[in-house]
Design a protein around this motif. Sequence first.
Motif, PDB file in Angstrom:
ATOM      1  N   PRO A 190      -1.385  12.770  -0.610  1.00 52.26           N
ATOM      2  CA  PRO A 190      -0.039  12.189  -0.657  1.00 52.26           C
ATOM      3  C   PRO A 190       0.173  11.307  -1.892  1.00 52.26           C
ATOM      4  O   PRO A 190      -0.692  10.507  -2.253  1.00 52.26           O
ATOM      5  CB  PRO A 190       0.057  11.342   0.608  1.00 52.26           C
ATOM      6  CG  PRO A 190      -1.101  11.725   1.461  1.00 52.26           C
ATOM      7  CD  PRO A 190      -2.144  12.321   0.561  1.00 52.26           C
ATOM      8  N   VAL A 191       1.309  11.472  -2.528  1.00 57.95           N
ATOM      9  CA  VAL A 191       1.731  10.637  -3.654  1.00 57.95           C
ATOM     10  C   VAL A 191       3.139  10.159  -3.319  1.00 57.95           C
ATOM     11  O   VAL A 191       3.981  10.942  -2.881  1.00 57.95           O
ATOM     12  CB  VAL A 191       1.735  11.428  -4.973  1.00 57.95           C
ATOM     13  CG1 VAL A 191       2.267  10.593  -6.126  1.00 57.95           C
ATOM     14  CG2 VAL A 191       0.344  11.966  -5.293  1.00 57.95           C
ATOM     15  N   THR A 192       3.393   8.872  -3.522  1.00 55.83           N
ATOM     16  CA  THR A 192       4.716   8.319  -3.219  1.00 55.83           C
ATOM     17  C   THR A 192       5.596   8.270  -4.470  1.00 55.83           C
ATOM     18  O   THR A 192       5.094   8.314  -5.603  1.00 55.83           O
ATOM     19  CB  THR A 192       4.605   6.897  -2.646  1.00 55.83           C
ATOM     20  OG1 THR A 192       4.132   6.022  -3.680  1.00 55.83           O
ATOM     21  CG2 THR A 192       3.678   6.848  -1.429  1.00 55.83           C
ATOM     22  N   ALA A 193       6.882   8.143  -4.245  1.00 55.75           N
ATOM     23  CA  ALA A 193       7.825   8.013  -5.357  1.00 55.75           C
ATOM     24  C   ALA A 193       7.522   6.759  -6.172  1.00 55.75           C
ATOM     25  O   ALA A 193       7.635   6.760  -7.402  1.00 55.75           O
ATOM     26  CB  ALA A 193       9.259   7.975  -4.824  1.00 55.75           C
ATOM     27  N   GLN A 194       7.125   5.685  -5.517  1.00 56.90           N
ATOM     28  CA  GLN A 194       6.782   4.465  -6.248  1.00 56.90           C
ATOM     29  C   GLN A 194       5.563   4.694  -7.133  1.00 56.90           C
ATOM     30  O   GLN A 194       5.518   4.252  -8.272  1.00 56.90           O
ATOM     31  CB  GLN A 194       6.533   3.295  -5.295  1.00 56.90           C
ATOM     32  CG  GLN A 194       6.323   2.014  -6.094  1.00 56.90           C
ATOM     33  CD  GLN A 194       5.571   0.941  -5.356  1.00 56.90           C
ATOM     34  OE1 GLN A 194       4.780   1.228  -4.477  1.00 56.90           O
ATOM     35  NE2 GLN A 194       5.812  -0.303  -5.723  1.00 56.90           N
ATOM     36  N   GLN A 195       4.573   5.404  -6.628  1.00 56.12           N
ATOM     37  CA  GLN A 195       3.388   5.696  -7.430  1.00 56.12           C
ATOM     38  C   GLN A 195       3.752   6.534  -8.659  1.00 56.12           C
ATOM     39  O   GLN A 195       3.210   6.318  -9.740  1.00 56.12           O
ATOM     40  CB  GLN A 195       2.332   6.413  -6.595  1.00 56.12           C
ATOM     41  CG  GLN A 195       1.683   5.517  -5.564  1.00 56.12           C
ATOM     42  CD  GLN A 195       0.805   6.279  -4.582  1.00 56.12           C
ATOM     43  OE1 GLN A 195       1.131   7.402  -4.182  1.00 56.12           O
ATOM     44  NE2 GLN A 195      -0.295   5.678  -4.199  1.00 56.12           N
TER      45      GLN A 195
END
Length: 73
Positions: free
Chosen positions: A18-23
Motif C-alpha cells: 500500500p502507498v498513500t496519496a500523502q506518501q
Amino acid sequence: EMMMIRTAEVWSGILNRPVTAQQVSLCMAGLKLVRAAQTPGHEDSYVDAIGYMSMAGEIIGDVAGVAPLKSNE
C-alpha cells in the motif's frame, strides 16, 4: 489530490504494497529536492517541491479532519 490518489494506486501495484496519496506527495517533493541539489539554478524544482509539500499537507488535513494551512497573504 485525485492525481496523487491515482498515482498511489499505480505505485501500490508496482511495489506490491500500500502507498498513500500523502506518501506520493512527499516522495515527489523529495525528487524535486534532489533535482534542486543537482541543478540549483532550476527554479521550477523549488516551486514544485513547495507545491508537493502543500498537497501533502492538504491530504493529511483531509484525512485528519483538519483545515488546510493558509498563507499569511
